[in-house]
Motif scaffolding. Structure first.
Motif, PDB file in Angstrom:
ATOM      1  N   LEU A   1      58.734 -55.520  49.274  1.00 23.90           N
ATOM      2  CA  LEU A   1      59.790 -56.521  49.411  1.00 23.90           C
ATOM      3  C   LEU A   1      59.757 -57.140  50.804  1.00 23.90           C
ATOM      4  O   LEU A   1      59.871 -58.364  50.962  1.00 23.90           O
ATOM      5  CB  LEU A   1      61.161 -55.881  49.157  1.00 23.90           C
ATOM      6  CG  LEU A   1      61.586 -55.709  47.695  1.00 23.90           C
ATOM      7  CD1 LEU A   1      62.895 -54.941  47.609  1.00 23.90           C
ATOM      8  CD2 LEU A   1      61.734 -57.078  47.023  1.00 23.90           C
ATOM      9  N   LEU A   2      59.586 -56.285  51.800  1.00 24.11           N
ATOM     10  CA  LEU A   2      59.512 -56.770  53.172  1.00 24.11           C
ATOM     11  C   LEU A   2      58.295 -57.665  53.362  1.00 24.11           C
ATOM     12  O   LEU A   2      58.378 -58.733  53.982  1.00 24.11           O
ATOM     13  CB  LEU A   2      59.454 -55.584  54.142  1.00 24.11           C
ATOM     14  CG  LEU A   2      59.562 -55.912  55.633  1.00 24.11           C
ATOM     15  CD1 LEU A   2      60.912 -56.559  55.942  1.00 24.11           C
ATOM     16  CD2 LEU A   2      59.375 -54.650  56.473  1.00 24.11           C
TER      17      LEU A   2
ATOM     18  N   ILE B   1      67.104 -53.835  58.635  1.00 21.14           N
ATOM     19  CA  ILE B   1      67.293 -52.506  58.031  1.00 21.14           C
ATOM     20  C   ILE B   1      66.020 -52.048  57.319  1.00 21.14           C
ATOM     21  O   ILE B   1      65.601 -50.888  57.458  1.00 21.14           O
ATOM     22  CB  ILE B   1      68.482 -52.525  57.051  1.00 21.14           C
ATOM     23  CG1 ILE B   1      69.788 -52.743  57.823  1.00 21.14           C
ATOM     24  CG2 ILE B   1      68.546 -51.223  56.254  1.00 21.14           C
ATOM     25  CD1 ILE B   1      70.995 -52.998  56.932  1.00 21.14           C
ATOM     26  N   MET B   2      65.376 -52.935  56.541  1.00 25.09           N
ATOM     27  CA  MET B   2      64.160 -52.554  55.810  1.00 25.09           C
ATOM     28  C   MET B   2      63.028 -52.200  56.768  1.00 25.09           C
ATOM     29  O   MET B   2      62.299 -51.231  56.555  1.00 25.09           O
ATOM     30  CB  MET B   2      63.735 -53.680  54.867  1.00 25.09           C
ATOM     31  CG  MET B   2      64.605 -53.839  53.647  1.00 25.09           C
ATOM     32  SD  MET B   2      63.830 -54.837  52.331  1.00 25.09           S
ATOM     33  CE  MET B   2      63.598 -56.396  53.176  1.00 25.09           C
ATOM     34  N   ALA B   3      62.869 -53.010  57.836  1.00 23.66           N
ATOM     35  CA  ALA B   3      61.810 -52.729  58.803  1.00 23.66           C
ATOM     36  C   ALA B   3      62.063 -51.410  59.516  1.00 23.66           C
ATOM     37  O   ALA B   3      61.143 -50.607  59.735  1.00 23.66           O
ATOM     38  CB  ALA B   3      61.710 -53.870  59.819  1.00 23.66           C
ATOM     39  N   PHE B   4      63.308 -51.169  59.889  1.00 23.63           N
ATOM     40  CA  PHE B   4      63.660 -49.916  60.564  1.00 23.63           C
ATOM     41  C   PHE B   4      63.426 -48.723  59.651  1.00 23.63           C
ATOM     42  O   PHE B   4      62.873 -47.690  60.064  1.00 23.63           O
ATOM     43  CB  PHE B   4      65.121 -49.959  61.003  1.00 23.63           C
ATOM     44  CG  PHE B   4      65.575 -48.719  61.718  1.00 23.63           C
ATOM     45  CD1 PHE B   4      65.332 -48.558  63.067  1.00 23.63           C
ATOM     46  CD2 PHE B   4      66.237 -47.703  61.042  1.00 23.63           C
ATOM     47  CE1 PHE B   4      65.746 -47.404  63.738  1.00 23.63           C
ATOM     48  CE2 PHE B   4      66.652 -46.556  61.684  1.00 23.63           C
ATOM     49  CZ  PHE B   4      66.406 -46.401  63.043  1.00 23.63           C
TER      50      PHE B   4
ATOM     51  N   THR C   1      57.716 -63.702  61.370  1.00 23.20           N
ATOM     52  CA  THR C   1      57.261 -63.280  60.042  1.00 23.20           C
ATOM     53  C   THR C   1      55.826 -62.742  60.066  1.00 23.20           C
ATOM     54  O   THR C   1      55.461 -61.943  59.204  1.00 23.20           O
ATOM     55  CB  THR C   1      57.355 -64.446  59.033  1.00 23.20           C
ATOM     56  OG1 THR C   1      56.643 -65.585  59.543  1.00 23.20           O
ATOM     57  CG2 THR C   1      58.798 -64.821  58.787  1.00 23.20           C
ATOM     58  N   PHE C   2      55.031 -63.165  61.031  1.00 24.02           N
ATOM     59  CA  PHE C   2      53.679 -62.618  61.161  1.00 24.02           C
ATOM     60  C   PHE C   2      53.749 -61.121  61.421  1.00 24.02           C
ATOM     61  O   PHE C   2      53.029 -60.327  60.781  1.00 24.02           O
ATOM     62  CB  PHE C   2      52.937 -63.315  62.305  1.00 24.02           C
ATOM     63  CG  PHE C   2      51.623 -62.671  62.655  1.00 24.02           C
ATOM     64  CD1 PHE C   2      50.500 -62.873  61.870  1.00 24.02           C
ATOM     65  CD2 PHE C   2      51.526 -61.846  63.769  1.00 24.02           C
ATOM     66  CE1 PHE C   2      49.287 -62.258  62.184  1.00 24.02           C
ATOM     67  CE2 PHE C   2      50.321 -61.233  64.093  1.00 24.02           C
ATOM     68  CZ  PHE C   2      49.200 -61.437  63.302  1.00 24.02           C
ATOM     69  N   PHE C   3      54.610 -60.714  62.339  1.00 21.76           N
ATOM     70  CA  PHE C   3      54.755 -59.287  62.623  1.00 21.76           C
ATOM     71  C   PHE C   3      55.302 -58.547  61.412  1.00 21.76           C
ATOM     72  O   PHE C   3      54.903 -57.408  61.128  1.00 21.76           O
ATOM     73  CB  PHE C   3      55.678 -59.067  63.828  1.00 21.76           C
ATOM     74  CG  PHE C   3      55.042 -59.395  65.152  1.00 21.76           C
ATOM     75  CD1 PHE C   3      54.032 -58.587  65.663  1.00 21.76           C
ATOM     76  CD2 PHE C   3      55.441 -60.504  65.874  1.00 21.76           C
ATOM     77  CE1 PHE C   3      53.434 -58.886  66.881  1.00 21.76           C
ATOM     78  CE2 PHE C   3      54.850 -60.810  67.091  1.00 21.76           C
ATOM     79  CZ  PHE C   3      53.837 -60.004  67.599  1.00 21.76           C
ATOM     80  N   GLY C   4      56.215 -59.190  60.669  1.00 19.65           N
ATOM     81  CA  GLY C   4      56.769 -58.546  59.475  1.00 19.65           C
ATOM     82  C   GLY C   4      55.723 -58.363  58.394  1.00 19.65           C
ATOM     83  O   GLY C   4      55.651 -57.306  57.753  1.00 19.65           O
ATOM     84  N   CYS C   5      54.885 -59.383  58.168  1.00 16.02           N
ATOM     85  CA  CYS C   5      53.829 -59.310  57.153  1.00 16.02           C
ATOM     86  C   CYS C   5      52.817 -58.224  57.472  1.00 16.02           C
ATOM     87  O   CYS C   5      52.516 -57.355  56.648  1.00 16.02           O
ATOM     88  CB  CYS C   5      53.109 -60.662  57.049  1.00 16.02           C
ATOM     89  SG  CYS C   5      54.012 -61.920  56.155  1.00 16.02           S
ATOM     90  N   VAL C   6      52.258 -58.293  58.662  1.00 17.01           N
ATOM     91  CA  VAL C   6      51.207 -57.346  59.056  1.00 17.01           C
ATOM     92  C   VAL C   6      51.760 -55.935  59.137  1.00 17.01           C
ATOM     93  O   VAL C   6      51.113 -54.974  58.698  1.00 17.01           O
ATOM     94  CB  VAL C   6      50.589 -57.762  60.409  1.00 17.01           C
ATOM     95  CG1 VAL C   6      49.571 -56.720  60.870  1.00 17.01           C
ATOM     96  CG2 VAL C   6      49.927 -59.133  60.296  1.00 17.01           C
ATOM     97  N   GLY C   7      52.965 -55.804  59.680  1.00 18.28           N
ATOM     98  CA  GLY C   7      53.559 -54.473  59.801  1.00 18.28           C
ATOM     99  C   GLY C   7      53.784 -53.812  58.462  1.00 18.28           C
ATOM    100  O   GLY C   7      53.476 -52.628  58.282  1.00 18.28           O
ATOM    101  N   ALA C   8      54.305 -54.572  57.476  1.00 12.93           N
ATOM    102  CA  ALA C   8      54.569 -54.009  56.154  1.00 12.93           C
ATOM    103  C   ALA C   8      53.283 -53.768  55.381  1.00 12.93           C
ATOM    104  O   ALA C   8      53.119 -52.725  54.732  1.00 12.93           O
ATOM    105  CB  ALA C   8      55.488 -54.940  55.371  1.00 12.93           C
TER     106      ALA C   8
END
Length: 278
Positions: free
Chosen positions: A17-18, A253-256, A74-81
């Motif tokens: 989802l993230l 919250i989801m990333a954490f 969003t780049f950090f969110g994509c790659v991180g997830a």
């Protein structure tokens, strides 16, 4: 040492989802950046941004700036997830927290210093009025705003258009002027027929009193009209702001949570909380 893959031990729903949410926003930001660059390229000879006022009245520059911020986050969110990269996940939710706090601070400042904010916005509007017809995108935006909000000019109302060289109203009544002098753009005009545009309806309108001019044009300034419109739509505006804030909080919250699960999973195998980031 090979890459550590604990994906089957963490919540895959949160992970995908993230990733999916950020991937869509990432693609959207790329598209907006391309649109902004295309807009600049089309009118390369006209572009001249030398101050903050000129920046905030240039639609292409605003689109690129906002899209660049979205692209970075969003780049950090994509790659991180996707790669289960804790370093990128931490950067992602820290950036979201910073953005969230900045939005709250700006909201408080706008509320506390509404008068000063109006003056700052009016400076931007006045710069836009001066540049009207020298920038095609800006011209279209101003015409659209005046028609939609049913307004004309800035805080000073329709007489603000004397600051534009085409509509300037000279102090000397005998001075040589063009046919549009002392007028306003057609987008200020009231009309019962949207299919028929009378481009001359605003001619010499600045020479009239507001009560008389109101028969032919919108006499309320666009800043006051925008505030009035926002107040009338306060519920919808509040709901929209709440929705954006909620999405940001969900992302944080989801990333954490995903980062926490990855760290805990690593502990099971190594006894250490230091999760590889590659």
């Amino acid at each position: 040492m090979g890459k550590y893959h604990p994906s089957h031990h963490v919540n895959e729903w949160i992970r995908y989802l993230l990733y999916g949410f950020n991937f869509l926003l990432w693609l959207l930001s790329i598209g907006l950046i391309l649109v902004g660059i295309l807009g600049i390229a089309i009118r390369e000879d006209e572009l001249n941004i030398n101050s903050k006022l000129e920046f905030f009245t240039d639609p292409a520059a605003i689109i690129i700036a906002v899209a660049a911020v979205v692209f970075l986050i969003t780049f950090f969110g994509c790659v991180g997830a996707l790669n289960e990269n804790c370093l990128f996940l931490r950067i992602y939710f820290i950036l979201l927290i910073i953005l969230f706090v900045v939005e709250i601070i700006l909201g408080i400042l706008v509320f506390a210093f509404s008068g000063q904010v109006k003056q700052e916005i009016d400076e931007i509007v006045q710069e836009g009025i001066r540049q009207y017809r020298t920038d095609a995108d800006l011209t279209n935006f101003i015409d659209f705003a005046q028609r939609e909000l049913e307004c004309c000019g800035g805080l000073g109302g329709f007489t603000d258009w004397t600051n534009n060289r085409y509509f300037a109203c000279p102090d000397d009544p005998n001075a040589e002027t063009n046919v549009e002098a002392c007028g306003v753009p057609y987008s200020c005009c009231t009309s019962s027929d949207e299919d028929i545009i009378n481009t001359q309806c605003g001619f010499n309108i600045q020479k009239r009193f507001p009560v008389d001019a109101a028969d032919d044009i919108y006499v309320t300034g666009c800043i006051d009209k925008f505030v009035e419109s926002a107040q009338m739509r306060s519920f919808l505006l509040g709901f929209t702001i709440f929705g954006i804030a909620l999405l940001q909080l969900i992302g944080i919250i989801m990333a954490f949570e995903l980062n926490r699960e990855l760290v805990l999973e690593k502990k099971k195998y190594t006894g250490s909380s230091d999760l590889p980031t590659n």
